[in-house]
Motif scaffolding. Structure first.
Motif, mmCIF file in Angstrom:
data_model
loop_
_atom_site.group_PDB
_atom_site.id
_atom_site.type_symbol
_atom_site.label_atom_id
_atom_site.label_comp_id
_atom_site.label_asym_id
_atom_site.label_seq_id
_atom_site.Cartn_x
_atom_site.Cartn_y
_atom_site.Cartn_z
ATOM 1 N N CYS A 6 11.912 -26.708 -32.977
ATOM 2 C CA CYS A 6 13.112 -25.880 -33.096
ATOM 3 C C CYS A 6 13.773 -26.148 -34.443
ATOM 4 N N LEU A 13 8.649 -26.995 -29.397
ATOM 5 C CA LEU A 13 8.646 -25.685 -28.740
ATOM 6 C C LEU A 13 7.314 -25.523 -28.020
ATOM 7 N N TRP A 18 8.755 -18.674 -28.237
ATOM 8 C CA TRP A 18 9.809 -19.400 -28.937
ATOM 9 C C TRP A 18 9.305 -19.971 -30.254
ATOM 10 N N PRO A 25 14.989 -21.932 -26.489
ATOM 11 C CA PRO A 25 15.849 -21.103 -25.650
ATOM 12 C C PRO A 25 17.259 -21.666 -25.487
#
Length: 66
Positions: A6, A13, A18, A25
């Protein structure tokens, strides 16, 4: 696959969806980074199956002209 972690918090992730966005998320909810909602295509509500719209003839009397 663009980013395995991320870009906000650095967590791994796990989902391809994503990873493609580059943000997890949880961070997406916190920052408001969400995809736009899908709006369904409206269907005309003035059309009823089996009914036809009659053409308006020029100078034809209507209820409004009486």
């Amino acid at each position: 696959m663009t980013a395995p972690a991320c870009r906000v918090c650095g967590r791994l992730l796990r989902s391809e969806k994503w990873r493609a966005r580059g943000i997890g998320p949880v961070c997406a909810r916190r920052t408001g980074d969400r995809p736009p909602p899908r709006i369904p295509t409206p269907t005309p509500d003035h059309h009823v199956d089996g009914q036809d719209e009659l053409p308006l003839i020029h100078l034809q009397p209507t209820l409004w002209s009486l």
